[in-house]
Write an enzyme that holds these catalytic residues in place. Structure first.
Site, PDB file in Angstrom:
ATOM      1  N   MET A  30       0.848  -1.199   0.000  1.00  0.00           N
ATOM      2  CA  MET A  30       0.000   0.000   0.000  1.00  0.00           C
ATOM      3  C   MET A  30       0.890   1.258   0.000  1.00  0.00           C
ATOM      4  SD  MET A  30      -3.523  -0.805   1.877  1.00  0.00           S
ATOM      5  CE  MET A  30      -3.064  -0.444   3.543  1.00  0.00           C
ATOM      6  N   GLY A  31       2.170   1.085  -0.353  1.00  0.00           N
ATOM      7  CA  GLY A  31       3.050   2.232  -0.487  1.00  0.00           C
ATOM      8  C   GLY A  31       3.588   2.736   0.834  1.00  0.00           C
ATOM      9  N   HIS A  37       9.343  -3.458   3.443  1.00  0.00           N
ATOM     10  CA  HIS A  37       8.989  -3.680   2.030  1.00  0.00           C
ATOM     11  C   HIS A  37      10.259  -3.925   1.205  1.00  0.00           C
ATOM     12  CE1 HIS A  37       5.580  -0.940   3.336  1.00  0.00           C
ATOM     13  NE2 HIS A  37       4.926  -1.982   2.884  1.00  0.00           N
ATOM     14  N   GLY A 147       4.856  -9.833   4.069  1.00  0.00           N
ATOM     15  CA  GLY A 147       5.571  -9.811   5.340  1.00  0.00           C
ATOM     16  C   GLY A 147       4.843 -10.626   6.401  1.00  0.00           C
ATOM     17  N   LYS A 149       4.643  -9.865   9.458  1.00  0.00           N
ATOM     18  CA  LYS A 149       4.011  -9.037  10.492  1.00  0.00           C
ATOM     19  C   LYS A 149       2.488  -9.185  10.408  1.00  0.00           C
ATOM     20  CE  LYS A 149       3.810  -4.445  10.451  1.00  0.00           C
ATOM     21  NZ  LYS A 149       2.379  -4.118  10.694  1.00  0.00           N
ATOM     22  N   ASP A 150       1.993  -9.215   9.172  1.00  0.00           N
ATOM     23  CA  ASP A 150       0.557  -9.432   8.952  1.00  0.00           C
ATOM     24  C   ASP A 150       0.321 -10.939   8.823  1.00  0.00           C
ATOM     25  OD1 ASP A 150      -0.395  -6.587   8.647  1.00  0.00           O
ATOM     26  OD2 ASP A 150       1.173  -6.647   7.138  1.00  0.00           O
ATOM     27  N   GLN A 153      -3.103 -12.175   7.690  1.00  0.00           N
ATOM     28  CA  GLN A 153      -3.272 -11.922   6.251  1.00  0.00           C
ATOM     29  C   GLN A 153      -2.558 -12.995   5.432  1.00  0.00           C
ATOM     30  OE1 GLN A 153      -2.894  -7.889   4.352  1.00  0.00           O
ATOM     31  NE2 GLN A 153      -0.811  -8.546   3.958  1.00  0.00           N
ATOM     32  N   VAL A 176      10.778  -7.167   9.777  1.00  0.00           N
ATOM     33  CA  VAL A 176      11.957  -6.304   9.935  1.00  0.00           C
ATOM     34  C   VAL A 176      11.648  -5.324  11.059  1.00  0.00           C
ATOM     35  CG1 VAL A 176      13.469  -4.620   8.822  1.00  0.00           C
ATOM     36  CG2 VAL A 176      12.578  -6.551   7.502  1.00  0.00           C
ATOM     37  N   ARG A 187       2.360   2.732   9.403  1.00  0.00           N
ATOM     38  CA  ARG A 187       1.543   3.466  10.381  1.00  0.00           C
ATOM     39  C   ARG A 187       2.354   3.940  11.590  1.00  0.00           C
ATOM     40  NH1 ARG A 187      -2.813  -0.345   8.603  1.00  0.00           N
ATOM     41  NH2 ARG A 187      -4.554   0.952   7.887  1.00  0.00           N
TER      42      ARG A 187
HETATM   43  O1  PAF Z   1      -0.264  -5.779   3.562  1.00  0.00           O
HETATM   44  C1  PAF Z   1      -0.641  -4.831   2.824  1.00  0.00           C
HETATM   45  O2  PAF Z   1       0.062  -3.846   2.639  1.00  0.00           O
HETATM   46  C2  PAF Z   1      -2.003  -4.913   2.168  1.00  0.00           C
HETATM   47  O3  PAF Z   1      -2.945  -5.518   3.005  1.00  0.00           O
HETATM   48  C3  PAF Z   1      -1.972  -5.588   0.806  1.00  0.00           C
HETATM   49  C4  PAF Z   1      -1.555  -7.050   0.906  1.00  0.00           C
HETATM   50  C5  PAF Z   1      -1.016  -4.858  -0.123  1.00  0.00           C
HETATM   51  C6  PAF Z   1      -3.371  -5.566   0.167  1.00  0.00           C
HETATM   52  O4  PAF Z   1      -3.821  -4.276  -0.019  1.00  0.00           O
END
Ligand code: PAF
Length: 282
Positions: A30-31, A37, A147, A149-150, A153, A176, A187
């Site tokens: 998400m930049g 990243h 990653g 961390k999530d 997900q 990291v 965030r």
């Molecule tokens: O982990 C993230 O940054 C977001 O949830 C992802 C996987 C890019 C989906 O928008």
């Protein structure tokens, strides 16, 4: 590095790379890219011929009242960082490029989306699974990199890829951290100085539980209580969203450690909602 906003043009590049016999990797983001990243992109560059980085603040994974508008953005810096880490293509669509006004197709993985972050963010994982599924259909990568961390997900996307028979491996890479233990997150910019000073306590509390588990403590409620007590003392400004001990694969809560289990936490510190996790090995 090629740059794309248009999904069709991005997909044509991916199809051309595949036709040339290249192995391809996708790093969805998400930049507001940081070293976490960067480690994913570098891993992708070391393991694939073509590396696609997507930067898209996905509106459908934010619930009402969440930080969609405030989410930090810096596309110029993101492009420079992605290229320096070995990205061969950067995909930066606008919301209207991904979602038609009457978009109505969703991907849901309910058993893995209900607990942990899903309990306080009920639409979050539906948005994540849907956008990642769209990105995988556009990029057609051999491997997609996320990653750890999530962790929830990651587990959910692995299940989605398995259930949908996607021809793509889902690779999870280690968290990291800053030198003081705080997990890197876009965030973290929301943290004020006092909150930033307490934030490393999140991981320290998890390491405390890992040490107890190593010493023989297998009872999940006891381990959760130890983390909560640690936070009460060392992260007093934190408002705990959850402290859970779960099965690493299906992220369901466990009552006792039969093997490695994941301690996962979410804590609100001021404007930031921080998540972290650690594997407990009895
Ligand atoms: O982990 C993230 O940054 C977001 O949830 C992802 C996987 C890019 C989906 O928008």
């Amino acid at each position: 590095m090629h740059r794309f906003n248009d999904p069709k043009e991005f997909q044509e590049q991916a199809l051309a790379d595949r036709a040339r016999g290249k192995t391809t990797a996708l790093v969805p983001t998400m930049g507001f890219l940081h070293e976490g990243h960067a480690s994913l992109i570098r891993w992708a560059a070391a393991n694939a011929d073509a590396v696609y980085v997507s930067v898209f603040v996905n509106p459908t994974q934010f619930g009402p009242g969440e930080d969609l508008e405030a989410y930090p953005r810096d596309p110029g810096r993101d492009a420079a960082l992605a290229e320096s880490c070995g990205a061969t293509a950067l995909f930066m669509p606008a919301p209207g490029d991904i979602y038609a006004p009457d978009h109505c197709t969703w991907v849901e993985v309910p058993p893995l989306a209900r607990h942990l972050c899903g309990a306080s963010r009920p639409v979050h994982f539906r948005g994540v699974a849907t956008v990642v599924s769209i990105l995988l259909h556009l990029a057609l990568p051999h491997v997609a990199v996320f990653g750890q961390k999530d962790w929830q997900q990651l587990a959910l996307l692995r299940r989605m890829a398995r259930d949908l028979h996607l021809p793509c491996r889902i690779e999870g890479r280690p968290i990291v951290r800053e030198a003081d233990g705080l997990a890197l997150s876009s965030r973290n910019v929301y943290l004020g100085p006092a909150e930033r000073a307490q934030a490393p306590g999140l991981h320290a509390g998890l390491l405390h539980a890992a040490a107890l588990a190593r010493d023989g403590q297998r009872d999940a409620p006891t381990l959760k209580a130890a983390i909560a007590a640690y936070y009460a003392e060392h992260v007093p400004a934190g408002e705990v969203d959850y402290i859970e001990i779960v099965d690493p694969e299906n992220v369901q809560p466990v009552a006792a450690l039969e093997g490695p289990a994941l301690a996962a936490v979410a804590v609100r510190l001021g404007r930031a909602r921080l998540i972290d996790n650690e594997l407990l090995r009895p």
